[in-house]
Design a protein around this motif. Structure first.
Motif, PDB file in Angstrom:
ATOM      1  N   GLU A 206       0.830  -1.210   0.000  1.00  0.00           N
ATOM      2  CA  GLU A 206       0.000   0.000   0.000  1.00  0.00           C
ATOM      3  C   GLU A 206       0.859   1.253   0.000  1.00  0.00           C
ATOM      4  N   SER A 207       1.994   1.156   0.614  1.00  0.00           N
ATOM      5  CA  SER A 207       2.908   2.293   0.624  1.00  0.00           C
ATOM      6  C   SER A 207       4.289   1.745   0.908  1.00  0.00           C
ATOM      7  N   LEU A 208       5.275   2.579   0.739  1.00  0.00           N
ATOM      8  CA  LEU A 208       6.647   2.142   0.971  1.00  0.00           C
ATOM      9  C   LEU A 208       7.419   3.312   1.545  1.00  0.00           C
TER      10      LEU A 208
ATOM     11  N   MET B   4       8.024  11.970  -1.466  1.00  0.00           N
ATOM     12  CA  MET B   4       9.247  12.607  -0.988  1.00  0.00           C
ATOM     13  C   MET B   4       9.908  13.375  -2.125  1.00  0.00           C
ATOM     14  N   GLU B   5      10.765  14.320  -1.749  1.00  0.00           N
ATOM     15  CA  GLU B   5      11.389  15.179  -2.765  1.00  0.00           C
ATOM     16  C   GLU B   5      12.736  14.620  -3.189  1.00  0.00           C
ATOM     17  N   VAL B   6      12.977  14.713  -4.484  1.00  0.00           N
ATOM     18  CA  VAL B   6      14.252  14.266  -5.029  1.00  0.00           C
ATOM     19  C   VAL B   6      14.764  15.348  -5.971  1.00  0.00           C
TER      20      VAL B   6
ATOM     21  N   PRO C  32       8.190   6.498  -3.243  1.00  0.00           N
ATOM     22  CA  PRO C  32       9.406   5.669  -3.200  1.00  0.00           C
ATOM     23  C   PRO C  32       9.381   4.480  -4.157  1.00  0.00           C
ATOM     24  N   ARG C  33       8.232   4.088  -4.610  1.00  0.00           N
ATOM     25  CA  ARG C  33       8.156   2.952  -5.527  1.00  0.00           C
ATOM     26  C   ARG C  33       8.418   3.334  -6.985  1.00  0.00           C
ATOM     27  N   ARG C  34       8.582   4.625  -7.250  1.00  0.00           N
ATOM     28  CA  ARG C  34       8.748   5.098  -8.629  1.00  0.00           C
ATOM     29  C   ARG C  34      10.121   4.710  -9.161  1.00  0.00           C
TER      30      ARG C  34
ATOM     31  N   THR D  78      16.144   0.951 -10.880  1.00  0.00           N
ATOM     32  CA  THR D  78      16.633   2.008  -9.999  1.00  0.00           C
ATOM     33  C   THR D  78      15.432   2.773  -9.465  1.00  0.00           C
ATOM     34  N   LEU D  79      15.318   2.877  -8.153  1.00  0.00           N
ATOM     35  CA  LEU D  79      14.248   3.676  -7.571  1.00  0.00           C
ATOM     36  C   LEU D  79      14.710   5.122  -7.553  1.00  0.00           C
ATOM     37  N   VAL D  80      13.915   6.005  -8.116  1.00  0.00           N
ATOM     38  CA  VAL D  80      14.357   7.391  -8.247  1.00  0.00           C
ATOM     39  C   VAL D  80      14.581   8.034  -6.882  1.00  0.00           C
ATOM     40  N   CYS D  81      13.926   7.530  -5.852  1.00  0.00           N
ATOM     41  CA  CYS D  81      14.107   8.112  -4.510  1.00  0.00           C
ATOM     42  C   CYS D  81      15.527   7.916  -3.997  1.00  0.00           C
ATOM     43  N   THR D  82      16.284   6.990  -4.593  1.00  0.00           N
ATOM     44  CA  THR D  82      17.655   6.758  -4.139  1.00  0.00           C
ATOM     45  C   THR D  82      18.636   7.728  -4.790  1.00  0.00           C
ATOM     46  N   LEU D  83      18.161   8.598  -5.692  1.00  0.00           N
ATOM     47  CA  LEU D  83      19.053   9.409  -6.516  1.00  0.00           C
ATOM     48  C   LEU D  83      19.087  10.887  -6.160  1.00  0.00           C
ATOM     49  N   ASP D  84      18.780  11.234  -4.945  1.00  0.00           N
ATOM     50  CA  ASP D  84      18.806  12.642  -4.562  1.00  0.00           C
ATOM     51  C   ASP D  84      20.182  13.232  -4.854  1.00  0.00           C
TER      52      ASP D  84
END
Lengths: 322, 155
Positions: free
Chosen positions: A4-6, B1-3, B18-20, B61-67
């Motif tokens: 549902e979320s992560l 979240m912001e990246v 975060p799943r993006r 690659t999860l974009v949230c890891t690329l700040d």
């Protein structure tokens, strides 16, 4: 992804990492080359990701007189750029270079590589029973002929082949991992780590892969359907200490036709105390299937398996003469 | 979240789940559809881009890891109307048919040059093994990369 979320956290310290991993449903993110894939399949459904790749204790390739210490978050590519490691530990270098693709090696971490999930189609499909994935139930691979099954199984509950090449080479090199939990640091052999499939007991975190620096010769050989970018259909890593042309110590480990990296004691016994002649190697290779009952394989897989054992020993011989 | 992500030299502030994946962020959030999603599981290489100079699979690659990272995609290769030497070579050597794998092939090829891969057919083929082409344009892809390698060596 079916969660549902992560949540996503990027701890800066080991202590923060351990605290986060203690939260329900939080799991370590390495390069993501296994985890993102499994999340998309619905096989992995974490509540949070802990990206510890910047934590100092998990990084770096460090040498001491007795051992190499490789950080759990070090990428496969980073190791391959380290010329001294590659020169001293050819089996390690080969197990990395022959695995995956450059892109994946740029992303994938050593710890993640050791702990990689099986490639069995039934493990990867949440609609089909899989006792390894679900912690119980049936094995769909045994009920069908579709999924590759390891030749060497013994009483291992899961018949999926151990396709991780690094694990096979690491066992041949008598490597260990350092793991941490809130109780402190422990060492265990990679052989022990990979003996039982699944997560590390006690949810411990692999911080270092430690490989002894010993005088000897090693090789890793892999047979596969394509020339590159494919898992092995048979693989073997061998290490030997050779003195005056005679094998004083030896470790012969198979991977892709086994459920886990497995030492072939009967093969080792054939070469110990002898010179690695063609006759000795041939005699040793004939023991590659000693004690196996071919429950899950065919003659062809047996031939591949035996051939990689022979080739690994031949390669060690060539290196010992160079 | 912001990246905070710089893509082809342009800075972006993205608000992401975060799943993006990076592939989806490039294609859907930034409209940069040059990067392709083939298998979405790391087996085909069509999604290859450079992150901080290193080639990676944007689908895994999860974009949230690329700040604070820098990304180079196929859209960033040409300099205005001037094609990148590899783009010229791909066209000249018929290194594509349907073109779907081509952005990933080009980004991998850019990395092959930067990685200083040995200038032989065997080494380049191995270095490009993470990029599949179902049209079978491999001979043209190899010739194109080798041509640019050889011309760079002369320079």
């Amino acid at each position: 992804m079916t969660m549902e979320s992560l949540a996503y956290e990027r701890p800066a310290t080991l202590a923060e990492t351990l605290e986060l991993l203690g939260r329900p449903g939080y799991t370590l993110l390495g390069g993501g080359t296994t985890l993102v894939d499994l999340m998309r399949l619905g096989v992995a459904r974490p509540a949070g990701l802990v990206d510890a790749r910047s934590v100092p204790e998990l990084g770096g390739v460090v040498s001491s007189p007795d051992e190499w210490s490789l950080g759990g978050a070090v990428t496969m590519a980073e190791v391959l750029r380290h010329q001294t490691v590659c020169r001293e530990l050819p089996a390690l270098a080969e197990s990395l270079a022959l695995a995956a693709s450059t892109q994946i090696r740029n992303m994938a971490t050593l710890a993640g590589n050791l702990m990689q999930a099986p490639r069995c189609v039934f493990f990867r499909d949440v609609r089909t029973p899989c006792h390894r994935r679900d912690g119980g139930g049936a094995c769909s691979a045994l009920a069908t002929d579709i999924a590759p099954r390891a030749l060497l199984v013994d009483d291992d509950p899961c018949v999926a082949p151990a396709l991780g090449d690094l694990g096979t080479a690491a066992v041949a090199l008598d490597a260990s991992v350092e793991t941490v939990a809130n109780g402190g640091t422990e060492r265990m052999s990679v052989e022990e780590l990979l003996r039982v499939p699944g997560p590390i007991p006690g949810n411990r975190l692999i911080t270092r892969l430690v490989v002894p620096r010993r005088s000897g010769f090693s090789a890793f050989v892999k047979r596969r359907d394509r020339r590159s970018f494919a898992f092995g259909s048979a693989s073997c890593a061998a290490w030997a200490a050779v003195e005056d042309g005679v094998v004083r110590e030896v470790r012969v480990v198979v991977g892709a036709q086994s459920t886990r990296p497995r030492r072939l004691v009967a093969v080792e016994r054939e070469v110990l105390g002898r010179a690695l002649t063609t006759r000795t190697i041939e005699s040793a290779a004939r023991h590659a299937l000693a004690g196996q009952d071919f429950r899950h394989g065919t003659d062809v897989e047996g031939e591949w398996h035996t051939a990689t054992v022979r080739q690994a020993l031949e390669c060690v011989r060539e290196r010992s003469r160079a | 979240m912001e990246v905070r992500l710089t893509v082809n030299g342009t800075a972006h502030l993205l608000e992401v789940d975060p799943r993006r994946s990076l592939a989806d962020a490039l294609r859907l959030d930034l409209g940069l559809t040059g990067t392709k999603v083939g298998c979405n599981q790391g087996a085909c290489g069509a999604c290859t881009v450079l992150v901080d100079g290193t080639r990676v699979l944007s689908c895994l690659t999860l974009v949230c890891t690329l700040d604070d990272s820098e990304v180079l995609t196929v859209e960033g290769l040409a300099d205005g109307d001037a094609l990148h030497p590899l783009q010229e070579a791909f066209a000249a050597h018929r290194a594509l048919q349907c073109g779907f794998c081509t952005p990933g092939q080009l980004m991998a090829a850019v990395a092959v040059l930067a990685e200083d891969v040995e200038a032989t057919d065997e080494a380049v083929a191995e270095a490009m093994s993470g990029n599949l082409c179902r049209c079978g344009a491999y001979p043209g892809i190899l010739r194109a990369i080798r041509q640019v390698q050889d011309s760079e060596a002369v320079d």
